[in-house]
Scaffold this active site. Structure first.
Site, PDB file in Angstrom:
ATOM      1  N   MET A 124      39.669  45.344  33.201  1.00 29.56           N
ATOM      2  CA  MET A 124      38.914  44.118  33.108  1.00 29.56           C
ATOM      3  C   MET A 124      37.423  44.465  33.088  1.00 29.56           C
ATOM      4  O   MET A 124      36.864  44.859  34.095  1.00 29.56           O
ATOM      5  CB  MET A 124      39.258  43.219  34.302  1.00 29.56           C
ATOM      6  CG  MET A 124      38.281  42.099  34.504  1.00 29.56           C
ATOM      7  SD  MET A 124      38.674  40.925  35.807  1.00 29.56           S
ATOM      8  CE  MET A 124      39.056  41.916  37.207  1.00 29.56           C
ATOM      9  N   PRO A 125      36.772  44.340  31.948  1.00 27.95           N
ATOM     10  CA  PRO A 125      35.331  44.597  31.874  1.00 27.95           C
ATOM     11  C   PRO A 125      34.538  43.521  32.623  1.00 27.95           C
ATOM     12  O   PRO A 125      34.862  42.336  32.539  1.00 27.95           O
ATOM     13  CB  PRO A 125      35.021  44.536  30.380  1.00 27.95           C
ATOM     14  CG  PRO A 125      36.337  44.642  29.690  1.00 27.95           C
ATOM     15  CD  PRO A 125      37.345  44.098  30.636  1.00 27.95           C
TER      16      PRO A 125
END
Length: 63
Positions: free
Chosen positions: A1-2
Site C-alpha cells: 500500500m503506497p
C-alpha cells in the site's frame, strides 16, 4: 500500500486538494501499477507563519 505525504503551505481550496489526491493516485498507478484503492495520500497543511523561505516566513513574504 503506497502512502504519499504532501507538505504544503495552507490556502488551497478543497477542490484543488481533491485534484491533487486524484492526480497523485493516478501517477502512482501509472508508475508502479498500484491499484487505485490501495494508494493513500496524506496532505499536511503548514500555516504560513510556520513555513520558512529564505529566512523569512511565507506569511511575511506574502505567499
Amino acid at each position: 500500500m503506497p502512502v504519499i505525504q504532501v507538505n504544503m503551505i495552507e490556502g488551497r481550496s478543497e477542490k484543488q486538494k481533491e485534484a491533487l489526491i486524484q492526480e497523485l493516485t493516478e501517477a502512482c498507478y501509472k508508475a508502479i501499477s498500484a491499484p487505485h484503492e490501495s494508494v493513500r495520500v496524506l496532505i499536511n497543511e503548514i500555516p504560513k507563519k510556520h513555513y520558512g523561505i529564505g529566512g523569512k516566513t511565507a506569511e511575511k513574504l506574502g505567499r
